[in-house]
Scaffold this active site. Structure first.
Site, PDB file in Angstrom:
ATOM      1  N   GLU A  45       0.832  -1.206   0.000  1.00 30.38           N
ATOM      2  CA  GLU A  45       0.000   0.000   0.000  1.00 30.38           C
ATOM      3  C   GLU A  45       0.871   1.262   0.000  1.00 30.38           C
ATOM      4  O   GLU A  45       1.869   1.348   0.713  1.00 30.38           O
ATOM      5  CB  GLU A  45      -0.912   0.011   1.229  1.00 30.38           C
ATOM      6  N   LYS A 127      -8.840   3.577  -2.906  1.00 32.66           N
ATOM      7  CA  LYS A 127      -9.365   3.103  -1.632  1.00 32.66           C
ATOM      8  C   LYS A 127     -10.665   3.834  -1.309  1.00 32.66           C
ATOM      9  O   LYS A 127     -10.738   5.058  -1.390  1.00 32.66           O
ATOM     10  CB  LYS A 127      -8.330   3.355  -0.533  1.00 32.66           C
ATOM     11  N   CYS A 161      -5.261  -2.533   2.526  1.00 40.04           N
ATOM     12  CA  CYS A 161      -5.216  -2.472   3.983  1.00 40.04           C
ATOM     13  C   CYS A 161      -6.567  -2.804   4.630  1.00 40.04           C
ATOM     14  O   CYS A 161      -7.116  -3.866   4.412  1.00 40.04           O
ATOM     15  CB  CYS A 161      -4.711  -1.089   4.380  1.00 40.04           C
TER      16      CYS A 161
END
Length: 336
Positions: A45, A127, A161
């Site tokens: 990430e 995200k 994540c």
């Protein structure tokens, strides 16, 4: 479609807050993966320019110099960093799952681009909701970023994540018949021994669960944090106490949750490598397919609105997401 091939999860340290140097390191890792017959390599990430650990270490006023530097070192989708990495993918024939801080004018996003072996782009996503203090630096996405795409390596998807802690988001991915999933994670050296939920053990358990629930292969790259990296972020003893060197925890899991490949020492840089056989997915899903024969639509259903939600809609224009350099007509990468 290729049904058997080799994949690699990167476990390495970025050159913190330096997009040029981290891009150079990225290209070297892609070349190293190609030399080991890897078909798909996945990066952690916000690999470029490294996870913004400073967000967790102090007051916003103290973060200002870091924020300016972070913005300056966040790639654009049509900039030199993505172009160089796409050229490397084409030159080596390796499919690259790249995670980075994407700069879009005045905003940043925690993005993932799946780069094809010919340098094209299979998918670009952001995200959906940055976690906790990440929201002070990064913007959000929408349901169009929950997507699985057809590729020569099968149906591929990716999340960042703690998106792996969102049950409905995961289910939206499972329902798209994902075969290989990239679970991109940062370094786990933050609050080690203080906050169990932020550590490797808890988050690799979540990743393993994703493989078991989804009946898919999961590649989980992570960053490494060295003492030199701690020096970049720790301005005093209190901040240094919140960071621990090492913390590399890259993993690969099979569709029944089995760990694959050889785990690296938490301080080591390199790859966790495993061979994928997509036919094993059928065996795993024969037992439990949560979005198929094991579902109970009469009891629970998921509404997944995958339409993009841009902040401005102009009549007569396509309301879909627009990523310069990735989805423009004729936006192939320049020749080497």
């Amino acid at each position: 479609m290729q049904t058997t091939y080799r994949v690699a999860a990167v476990q390495a340290e970025p050159v913190w807050l330096d997009a040029d140097a981290t891009t150079e390191k990225t290209i070297g890792l892609i070349e190293d993966a190609a030399a080991q017959d890897v078909a798909l390599v996945a990066f952690p990430e916000t690999w470029i320019p490294g996870y913004p650990l400073f967000l967790w270490l102090g007051a916003v006023a103290v973060q200002t110099p870091y924020i300016a530097r972070y913005h300056a070192n966040s790639p654009t989708t049509d900039g030199k960093h993505l172009t160089a990495i796409r050229r490397a993918a084409r030159r080596t024939g390796v499919t690259v799952a790249l995670s980075y801080s994407e700069k879009d004018h005045g905003s940043l996003y925690m993005s993932q681009t799946l780069i094809a072996a010919d340098g094209g782009v299979h998918m670009h996503r952001r995200k959906l909701k940055p976690t906790h203090v990440e929201r002070s630096l990064f913007g959000e996405s929408d349901g169009s970023s929950l997507k699985v795409v057809d590729t020569p390596l099968g149906r591929l998807g990716a999340l960042n994540c703690w998106e792996h802690l969102q049950p409905l988001s995961k289910y939206a991915m499972y329902a798209q018949y994902e075969q290989v999933h990239v679970a991109a994670w940062p370094a786990f050296g933050l609050y080690k021994g203080i906050a169990y939920a932020l550590g490797a053990e808890a988050n690799m358990a979540v990743t393993q669960t994703y493989a078991l629930e989804g009946g898919c292969f999961v590649i989980a790259p992570t960053q490494v944090l060295s003492e030199r990296g701690i020096d970049v972020f720790a301005g005093n003893d209190d901040q240094r106490a919140l960071l621990t060197a090492g913390a590399g925890s890259a993993r690969i899991f099979g569709p029944d949750g089995t760990p694959l490949g050889h785990q690296l020492d938490e301080h080591a840089e390199g790859f966790v490598i495993a061979d994928v056989d997509l036919s094993l997915i059928d065996l795993a899903k024969n037992a439990a397919d949560p979005a198929g024969h094991y579902a109970r639509a009469d009891a629970t259903q998921l509404l997944h609105d995958n339409r993009p939600k841009p902040p401005v809609v102009r009549p007569g224009e396509d309301a879909g997401p627009h990523f310069p350099g990735l989805d423009e007509p004729g936006s192939g990468i320049p020749a080497d």
